[in-house]
Design an enzyme around this catalytic site. Structure first.
Site, PDB file in Angstrom:
ATOM      1  N   LYS A 185       0.789  -1.231   0.000  1.00  0.00           N
ATOM      2  CA  LYS A 185       0.000   0.000   0.000  1.00  0.00           C
ATOM      3  C   LYS A 185       0.822   1.283   0.000  1.00  0.00           C
ATOM      4  O   LYS A 185       0.341   2.335  -0.445  1.00  0.00           O
ATOM      5  CB  LYS A 185      -0.947  -0.008   1.199  1.00  0.00           C
ATOM      6  CG  LYS A 185      -2.116  -0.981   1.091  1.00  0.00           C
ATOM      7  CD  LYS A 185      -3.120  -0.515   0.054  1.00  0.00           C
ATOM      8  CE  LYS A 185      -4.413  -1.321   0.121  1.00  0.00           C
ATOM      9  NZ  LYS A 185      -5.421  -0.819  -0.835  1.00  0.00           N
ATOM     10  N   SER A 219       0.364 -10.194  -0.679  1.00  0.00           N
ATOM     11  CA  SER A 219       0.169  -8.744  -0.680  1.00  0.00           C
ATOM     12  C   SER A 219       0.421  -8.070   0.657  1.00  0.00           C
ATOM     13  O   SER A 219       0.619  -6.850   0.711  1.00  0.00           O
ATOM     14  CB  SER A 219      -1.242  -8.400  -1.173  1.00  0.00           C
ATOM     15  OG  SER A 219      -2.220  -9.008  -0.348  1.00  0.00           O
TER      16      SER A 219
END
Length: 412
Positions: free
Chosen positions: A58, A313
């Site tokens: 992110k 992720s």
């Protein structure tokens, strides 16, 4: 695909974002997975964004978006909504770029993610139980206070930042045929697909398949793609809180229709087994949302063509949740049993039961012995046991042998 989706992310734009991120993010490693390779009959590699700064991808999109703001916009601060990873990425990016960040997080967000977000200097607010509640509250805050909303997925700059992972994948595994990525709102998958397929188009390489993986309890893309537009779905509780998004973004939906080949859903059982596999076999600590791509390989191996790159992720998992998920994964793999066993309430009965378990090669982790309950006869007792076994076959043998010896068993 709409004109908006087609023009949102270009390979040149992604390359510029990578230069912007140089020194801000680390190019994350890619490692082979022998167990997954054996399952599909070809190479599977894990792209370890769980080792990225803030513990997830992110920071890439958050930094690119905030860096693109004017000085006046940054002076007014930024606001974000997130279950934790986007919160940390925005908080760190804002602190690096010298602006104030306010982050709306769901009630019940993992404590380590809350602590990390505050540690990067952001103010944290809890408006409701879901990410969608937080997005609404963040938008209202932006409208009232003049802060710039840093959307977790539905903005070209954010998608472009996440797309830099696609460039790394193409450099680290030039012959990749399938890229598998966890999907929440779609910014990560859309960006990676745009970058990877853009590189293929430039170089004239082989076609790449892009496969998204959503938690079955929070899967908005399959019904949206079927309906031909983004639709809101009701989210059920899922351990994969990081991808629990009830509606695709307008931009990411447009990009998915052209760039993403398929989206599959994965069960909670598959996610927990994927997390266990990552920990045991790849030595990678991964959060449930971050393991959704591995779960897709376990559950939908038919849908991929090797060589396969699977994105891990994120790795921001609460240790308490980790222990629960690991037990869940062990149970799914037949290596952890919770059994209620009825036996005669007489001297030596419990010792006999435990001795029989020892002969069967079972490790008894916990025992609770109950002798007085409305469901029990006067001459009965019940034992609740947590057992460690060697796999599904061993578990079935243990259950069968105990029943042969006359024990009444209830599996929890």
């Amino acid at each position: 695909m709409t004109e908006r989706g087609m023009s949102a992310v270009s390979v040149d734009g992604v390359r510029a974002a990578r230069e912007l991120l140089r020194g801000v993010v680390v190019p994350t490693p890619m490692m082979p997975s022998r167990v997954l390779s054996e399952q599909i009959g070809g190479p599977v590699l894990l792209k370890c964004e769980n080792l990225q700064r803030t513990g997830s991808f992110k920071i890439r999109g958050g930094y690119v978006r905030i860096a693109g703001l004017s000085e006046a916009e940054r002076a007014g601060g930024v606001v974000a909504a997130s279950a934790g990873n986007h919160a940390q990425g925005v908080a760190l990016a804002a602190s690096m770029l010298g602006c104030k960040a306010t982050v709306f997080m769901p009630v019940g967000a993992p404590l380590p993610k809350i602590a990390a977000t505050r540690g990067y200097g952001a103010e944290v607010v809890f408006p409701g139980p879901t990410v969608d509640d937080c997005l609404l509250a963040a938008q209202e805050y932006a409208d009232e206070c003049g802060a710039v909303l840093i959307h977790p997925f539905d903005h070209p700059d954010v998608v472009t930042g996440q797309a830099t992972i696609g460039l790394e994948i193409m450099e680290q595994c030039p012959d990749v045929r399938t890229i598998v990525t966890p999907v929440g709102g779609g910014g990560l998958m859309a960006g990676i697909a745009a970058a990877a397929k853009g590189v293929v188009e430039e170089t004239g390489g082989r076609k790449i398949k892009t496969l998204g993986a959503q938690a079955k309890r929070a899967a908005a893309f399959p019904p949206s793609l079927a309906a031909g537009k983004p639709v809101q779905v009701e989210i059920e509780p899922t351990m994969a809180d990081g991808i629990a998004v009830g509606r695709p973004g307008d931009l990411t939906y447009d990009m998915f229709t052209d760039l993403v080949d398929a989206v599959v859903t994965v069960t909670e059982e598959s996610i927990s087994q994927a997390l266990l596999l990552c920990l045991e076999r790849a030595k990678q600590v991964v959060e449930p949302a971050g393991a959704a791509g591995v779960a897709a390989i376990l559950e939908h191996s038919y849908a991929v063509e090797p060589p396969v790159v699977v994105l891990l992720s994120g790795g921001n998992i609460d240790p308490l949740l980790l222990s629960k998920v690991l037990r869940h994964g062990l149970a799914g793999a037949g290596r952890y049993l919770v059994v209620r066993c009825r036996l005669k309430d007489r001297p030596g009965a419990l010792v006999t039961l435990l001795s029989e378990l020892a002969e069967l090669g079972v490790n008894v982790l916990d025992v609770m012995h109950e002798r007085v309950a409305a469901r029990l006869h006067v001459e009965e007792a019940e034992v609740l046991m947590h057992l460690e076994t060697r796999g599904t076959g061993h578990s079935e043998d243990v259950i069968g042998r105990l029943r042969e010896k006359g024990y009444t068993l209830t599996l929890s």
